[in-house]
Design a protein around this motif. Structure first.
Motif, PDB file in Angstrom:
ATOM      1  N   LYS A 304      49.565   8.418 -17.046  1.00 38.34           N
ATOM      2  CA  LYS A 304      49.414   7.002 -17.389  1.00 38.34           C
ATOM      3  C   LYS A 304      50.748   6.262 -17.428  1.00 38.34           C
ATOM      4  O   LYS A 304      50.766   5.024 -17.482  1.00 38.34           O
ATOM      5  CB  LYS A 304      48.686   6.868 -18.730  1.00 38.34           C
ATOM      6  CG  LYS A 304      47.207   7.242 -18.648  1.00 38.34           C
ATOM      7  CD  LYS A 304      46.512   7.123 -19.992  1.00 38.34           C
ATOM      8  CE  LYS A 304      45.048   7.521 -19.873  1.00 38.34           C
ATOM      9  NZ  LYS A 304      44.333   7.456 -21.177  1.00 38.34           N
ATOM     10  N   LEU A 305      51.853   6.993 -17.390  1.00 35.47           N
ATOM     11  CA  LEU A 305      53.147   6.317 -17.310  1.00 35.47           C
ATOM     12  C   LEU A 305      53.336   5.650 -15.949  1.00 35.47           C
ATOM     13  O   LEU A 305      54.222   4.812 -15.780  1.00 35.47           O
ATOM     14  CB  LEU A 305      54.284   7.316 -17.571  1.00 35.47           C
ATOM     15  CG  LEU A 305      54.463   7.732 -19.035  1.00 35.47           C
ATOM     16  CD1 LEU A 305      55.547   8.792 -19.160  1.00 35.47           C
ATOM     17  CD2 LEU A 305      54.790   6.529 -19.915  1.00 35.47           C
ATOM     18  N   ARG A 306      52.503   6.006 -14.975  1.00 29.92           N
ATOM     19  CA  ARG A 306      52.519   5.300 -13.681  1.00 29.92           C
ATOM     20  C   ARG A 306      52.167   3.820 -13.888  1.00 29.92           C
ATOM     21  O   ARG A 306      52.690   2.939 -13.205  1.00 29.92           O
ATOM     22  CB  ARG A 306      51.514   5.930 -12.704  1.00 29.92           C
ATOM     23  CG  ARG A 306      52.078   7.126 -11.966  1.00 29.92           C
ATOM     24  CD  ARG A 306      51.012   7.892 -11.223  1.00 29.92           C
ATOM     25  NE  ARG A 306      50.330   7.148 -10.184  1.00 29.92           N
ATOM     26  CZ  ARG A 306      50.806   6.935  -8.963  1.00 29.92           C
ATOM     27  NH1 ARG A 306      52.007   7.380  -8.622  1.00 29.92           N
ATOM     28  NH2 ARG A 306      50.102   6.280  -8.054  1.00 29.92           N
ATOM     29  N   ASN A 307      51.258   3.571 -14.829  1.00 26.61           N
ATOM     30  CA  ASN A 307      50.897   2.184 -15.130  1.00 26.61           C
ATOM     31  C   ASN A 307      52.104   1.419 -15.652  1.00 26.61           C
ATOM     32  O   ASN A 307      52.321   0.252 -15.306  1.00 26.61           O
ATOM     33  CB  ASN A 307      49.782   2.148 -16.174  1.00 26.61           C
ATOM     34  CG  ASN A 307      48.516   2.809 -15.703  1.00 26.61           C
ATOM     35  OD1 ASN A 307      48.254   2.904 -14.504  1.00 26.61           O
ATOM     36  ND2 ASN A 307      47.715   3.296 -16.634  1.00 26.61           N
ATOM     37  N   THR A 308      52.874   2.081 -16.499  1.00 29.90           N
ATOM     38  CA  THR A 308      54.074   1.451 -17.049  1.00 29.90           C
ATOM     39  C   THR A 308      55.072   1.151 -15.946  1.00 29.90           C
ATOM     40  O   THR A 308      55.676   0.067 -15.905  1.00 29.90           O
ATOM     41  CB  THR A 308      54.717   2.365 -18.106  1.00 29.90           C
ATOM     42  OG1 THR A 308      53.828   2.473 -19.226  1.00 29.90           O
ATOM     43  CG2 THR A 308      56.060   1.816 -18.578  1.00 29.90           C
TER      44      THR A 308
END
Length: 377
Positions: A304-308
């Motif tokens: 989910k750090l890809r979203n960041t």
């Protein structure tokens, strides 16, 4: 093409030659339509003649294979999916498809059977999970249609309850700093920063070698990925099979450069504390999940750090195409589908620019005096 004969037992038999010339026969209790039954000889005769004429005829034995056996055969034949997807699909077959359809043939499955199955699945599974489960069966039926084993895919047209889209987690730069501070050592901090500022998938991060790091151009070149195949670590091409170059901010370039001092070009940049390839499950259990809870975001995962990364890139003025290339999406359309909400501010900017365009025209009109007919300069 087909004929009806009365048998010595008093029943009615339809005889015909299939597309290959083989003589086939099917017996019915009634010759004509009878109340209480959907099967009678005259009806079958007309149907088989029509299918032989229009080329849609399928021999009964073609659809006689058991559903799980065909789904497994379809999965085993696929070369277009990666190890992770194949393992996930195998789990669905073992857990959901095999128990339900073990004694059912392809040709016996009706749309209503699938609808009833979906209703049962929804009692214990989320809508998203049920769609994935049915999707595995649907893909196999599509292959069966192409292979002329069944006429149609009974999974098509299944309705699902509407669900509220999952809220995506976008960390601010300050929250990224908090997450990094909640880790236990410099190795873990570097993993957090790299994921948050590059948008790499976990397998891509695990597959980075020293030679893939270009400090002069400030790039990480994604040329391979490492995936966990039931405990065995495999080196594979990137998800879209396309090598890509990911931009890296200066501060991260300096951190990575310091981290790889003394390493050989073929060495992995990121490894476990034992020097082994990174395993997502192990790293999450040892420190990531605790760090996420420590900053009050327990649902945060490395992926989910890809979203960041996408959010910060867009905030910094990156275009859709740039974000697509950075994240390794198959197309800009995928990027827009996933992150359309992040580009909403761009629409406000477009409106403001259009206002400016018209204002500029109005200003120019104020300083231009129209020439009347008959006048000269």
């Amino acid at each position: 093409m087909a004929s009806i004969h009365k048998t010595p037992s008093g029943k009615w038999q339809v005889r015909y030659r299939d597309g290959s010339g083989k003589i086939r026969a099917k017996t019915f209790k009634y010759k004509y339509k009878k109340a209480g039954t959907d099967e009678w000889a005259e009806k079958f005769k007309n149907e088989v003649e029509q299918s032989l004429t229009d080329g849609s005829y399928i021999a009964a034995e073609r659809g006689a294979v058991d559903v799980p056996a065909w789904v497994q055969q379809h999965l085993d034949s696929r070369v277009d999916i990666g190890v992770t997807t194949k393992n996930r699909t195998q789990g669905i077959i073992n857990t959901h498809i095999e128990p339900k359809w073990s004694t059912v043939r392809l040709s016996e499955v009706e749309h209503g059977d699938i609808a009833a199955w979906v209703k049962d699945l929804l009692e214990t599974q989320s809508v998203r999970s049920v769609k994935k489960i049915v999707g595995v069966l649907s893909a196999a039926f599509e292959a069966a249609v192409r292979d002329r084993r069944v006429h149609n895919n009974p999974c098509k047209g299944i309705k699902y309850p509407k669900v509220t889209p999952q809220r995506r987690i976008y960390l601010s730069a300050e929250q990224v700093e908090q997450l990094a501070a909640a880790t236990l050592d410099d190795r873990q901090k570097l993993i957090v920063y790299t994921l948050a500022y590059s948008g790499l998938r976990w397998g891509e991060l695990a597959g980075l070698r020293v030679q893939d790091f270009d400090p002069l151009r400030r790039r990480l070149n994604v040329e391979q990925t490492i995936v966990d195949d039931n405990g065995k670590m495999l080196v594979k091409p990137p998800k879209t099979h396309e090598i890509r170059s990911v931009p890296v901010p200066k501060f991260l370039v300096e951190m990575i450069a310091a981290h790889i001092v003394g390493m050989d070009p073929d060495d992995l940049i990121f490894t476990s504390v034992r020097g082994e390839p990174l395993r997502n499950r192990n790293e999450r259990g040892r420190w990531f999940d605790q760090a996420a809870k420590g900053i009050g975001i327990p649902d945060l995962t490395p992926h989910k750090l890809r979203n960041t990364a996408a959010s910060m890139a867009i905030s910094a003025g990156a275009s859709v195409l740039s974000v697509q290339r950075m994240l390794g999406h198959e197309s800009a359309t995928v990027t827009l589908d996933v992150y359309a909400e992040l580009f909403e501010d761009d629409l406000d900017e477009v409106a403001e620019r259009l206002d400016s365009v018209r204002a500029d025209v109005r200003v120019r009109e104020m300083f231009v005096t129209p020439i009347r007919e008959g006048e000269s300069n």
